[in-house]
Design a protein around this motif. Structure first.
Motif, mmCIF file in Angstrom:
data_model
loop_
_atom_site.group_PDB
_atom_site.id
_atom_site.type_symbol
_atom_site.label_atom_id
_atom_site.label_comp_id
_atom_site.label_asym_id
_atom_site.label_seq_id
_atom_site.Cartn_x
_atom_site.Cartn_y
_atom_site.Cartn_z
ATOM 1 N N MET A 159 0.932 -1.161 -0.057
ATOM 2 C CA MET A 159 -0.125 0.053 -0.183
ATOM 3 C C MET A 159 0.913 1.337 0.083
ATOM 4 S SD MET A 159 -2.568 1.373 2.802
ATOM 5 C CE MET A 159 -4.297 1.188 2.153
ATOM 6 N N ARG A 160 0.459 2.191 -0.661
ATOM 7 C CA ARG A 160 1.234 3.540 -0.850
ATOM 8 C C ARG A 160 0.353 4.534 -0.541
ATOM 9 N NH1 ARG A 160 2.068 1.351 -5.678
ATOM 10 N NH2 ARG A 160 3.585 -0.046 -5.872
ATOM 11 N N VAL A 161 0.546 5.399 0.147
ATOM 12 C CA VAL A 161 -0.244 6.589 0.430
ATOM 13 C C VAL A 161 0.647 7.827 0.702
ATOM 14 C CG1 VAL A 161 -1.923 7.512 2.331
ATOM 15 C CG2 VAL A 161 -1.743 5.032 2.107
ATOM 16 N N PRO A 162 0.872 8.523 -0.430
ATOM 17 C CA PRO A 162 1.415 9.754 -0.636
ATOM 18 C C PRO A 162 0.324 10.904 -0.746
ATOM 19 C CG PRO A 162 1.578 8.767 -2.706
ATOM 20 C CD PRO A 162 0.713 7.922 -1.881
ATOM 21 N N TYR A 183 5.470 0.651 1.569
ATOM 22 C CA TYR A 183 5.920 -0.639 1.944
ATOM 23 C C TYR A 183 7.257 -0.753 0.989
ATOM 24 C CZ TYR A 183 3.561 -2.462 -2.109
ATOM 25 O OH TYR A 183 3.227 -2.658 -3.471
ATOM 26 N N SER A 184 7.458 -0.057 0.008
ATOM 27 C CA SER A 184 8.460 -0.074 -0.960
ATOM 28 C C SER A 184 9.299 1.160 -0.898
ATOM 29 C CB SER A 184 8.268 -0.444 -2.380
ATOM 30 O OG SER A 184 7.058 0.423 -2.782
ATOM 31 N N GLY A 185 9.543 1.851 0.388
ATOM 32 C CA GLY A 185 10.223 3.099 0.252
ATOM 33 C C GLY A 185 11.663 2.964 -0.024
ATOM 34 N N ALA A 186 12.342 1.908 -0.162
ATOM 35 C CA ALA A 186 13.723 1.721 -0.407
ATOM 36 C C ALA A 186 13.787 1.967 -2.064
ATOM 37 C CB ALA A 186 14.313 0.488 -0.161
ATOM 38 N N THR A 187 12.969 1.562 -2.666
ATOM 39 C CA THR A 187 12.714 1.744 -4.109
ATOM 40 C C THR A 187 12.053 2.755 -4.745
ATOM 41 O OG1 THR A 187 10.825 0.343 -4.426
ATOM 42 C CG2 THR A 187 13.145 -0.674 -4.469
ATOM 43 N N LEU A 188 11.082 3.250 -4.090
ATOM 44 C CA LEU A 188 10.276 4.563 -4.402
ATOM 45 C C LEU A 188 10.383 5.572 -3.503
ATOM 46 C CD1 LEU A 188 6.857 2.632 -5.223
ATOM 47 C CD2 LEU A 188 8.657 3.321 -6.648
ATOM 48 N N GLY A 189 11.178 5.902 -2.594
ATOM 49 C CA GLY A 189 11.361 6.983 -1.531
ATOM 50 C C GLY A 189 11.981 8.225 -2.400
ATOM 51 N N LEU A 190 12.897 8.146 -3.210
ATOM 52 C CA LEU A 190 13.277 9.293 -3.831
ATOM 53 C C LEU A 190 12.244 10.018 -4.766
ATOM 54 C CD1 LEU A 190 17.028 8.203 -4.190
ATOM 55 C CD2 LEU A 190 16.144 9.715 -2.561
ATOM 56 N N THR A 191 11.502 9.166 -5.347
ATOM 57 C CA THR A 191 10.595 9.575 -6.411
ATOM 58 C C THR A 191 9.396 10.150 -5.847
ATOM 59 O OG1 THR A 191 11.394 8.042 -7.994
ATOM 60 C CG2 THR A 191 9.289 8.933 -8.271
ATOM 61 N N GLU A 251 10.209 13.312 -4.105
ATOM 62 C CA GLU A 251 10.364 14.564 -5.150
ATOM 63 C C GLU A 251 9.090 14.931 -5.505
ATOM 64 O OE1 GLU A 251 12.307 15.461 -9.592
ATOM 65 O OE2 GLU A 251 13.131 13.778 -8.124
ATOM 66 N N LEU A 252 8.453 13.954 -5.900
ATOM 67 C CA LEU A 252 6.762 14.377 -6.394
ATOM 68 C C LEU A 252 5.999 15.067 -5.140
ATOM 69 C CD1 LEU A 252 5.733 11.424 -8.497
ATOM 70 C CD2 LEU A 252 6.532 13.497 -9.255
ATOM 71 N N LEU A 253 6.147 14.552 -3.942
ATOM 72 C CA LEU A 253 5.240 15.240 -2.813
ATOM 73 C C LEU A 253 6.038 16.635 -2.670
ATOM 74 C CD1 LEU A 253 2.995 14.034 -1.252
ATOM 75 C CD2 LEU A 253 4.571 13.311 0.398
ATOM 76 N N ALA A 254 7.336 16.820 -2.445
ATOM 77 C CA ALA A 254 7.840 18.156 -2.312
ATOM 78 C C ALA A 254 7.461 19.181 -3.190
ATOM 79 C CB ALA A 254 9.191 18.013 -2.242
ATOM 80 N N PRO A 303 -0.445 14.583 -10.642
ATOM 81 C CA PRO A 303 -1.419 13.472 -11.422
ATOM 82 C C PRO A 303 -0.707 12.330 -11.117
ATOM 83 C CG PRO A 303 -0.210 14.922 -13.093
ATOM 84 C CD PRO A 303 0.231 15.647 -11.884
ATOM 85 N N MET A 304 0.661 12.022 -10.746
ATOM 86 C CA MET A 304 1.105 10.853 -10.916
ATOM 87 C C MET A 304 0.863 9.886 -9.639
ATOM 88 S SD MET A 304 4.772 10.675 -12.745
ATOM 89 C CE MET A 304 5.255 9.320 -12.084
ATOM 90 N N LEU A 305 0.621 10.850 -8.394
ATOM 91 C CA LEU A 305 0.111 10.291 -7.028
ATOM 92 C C LEU A 305 -1.449 10.256 -6.899
ATOM 93 C CD1 LEU A 305 2.646 12.706 -5.094
ATOM 94 C CD2 LEU A 305 2.762 10.355 -5.891
#
Length: 54
Positions: free
Chosen positions: A1-4, A19-27, A30-33, A43-45
């Motif tokens: 589950m992802r909740v940004p 749950y996949s923060g190690a692989t998606l954390g940077l992306t 950046e999108l959230l910032a 739109p990607m979120l």
């Protein structure tokens, strides 16, 4: 589950949970910032928002 993204019921609260923060954390970070700085939802979120869950 992802909740940004922002939580619509609580002003100025943004989440970045994954749950996949190690692989998606940077992306996701950046999108959230960009979203927080501009005030415009990215739109990607859109499909992962907390508001999608009832």
């Amino acid at each position: 589950m992802r909740v940004p993204g922002s939580v619509e019921t609580v002003a100025d609260l943004h989440l970045a949970f994954s749950y996949s923060g190690a692989t998606l954390g940077l992306t996701v970070g950046e999108l959230l910032a960009k979203e927080i700085a501009s005030g415009n939802p990215h739109p990607m979120l859109a499909t992962f928002r907390a508001s999608r869950v009832n």
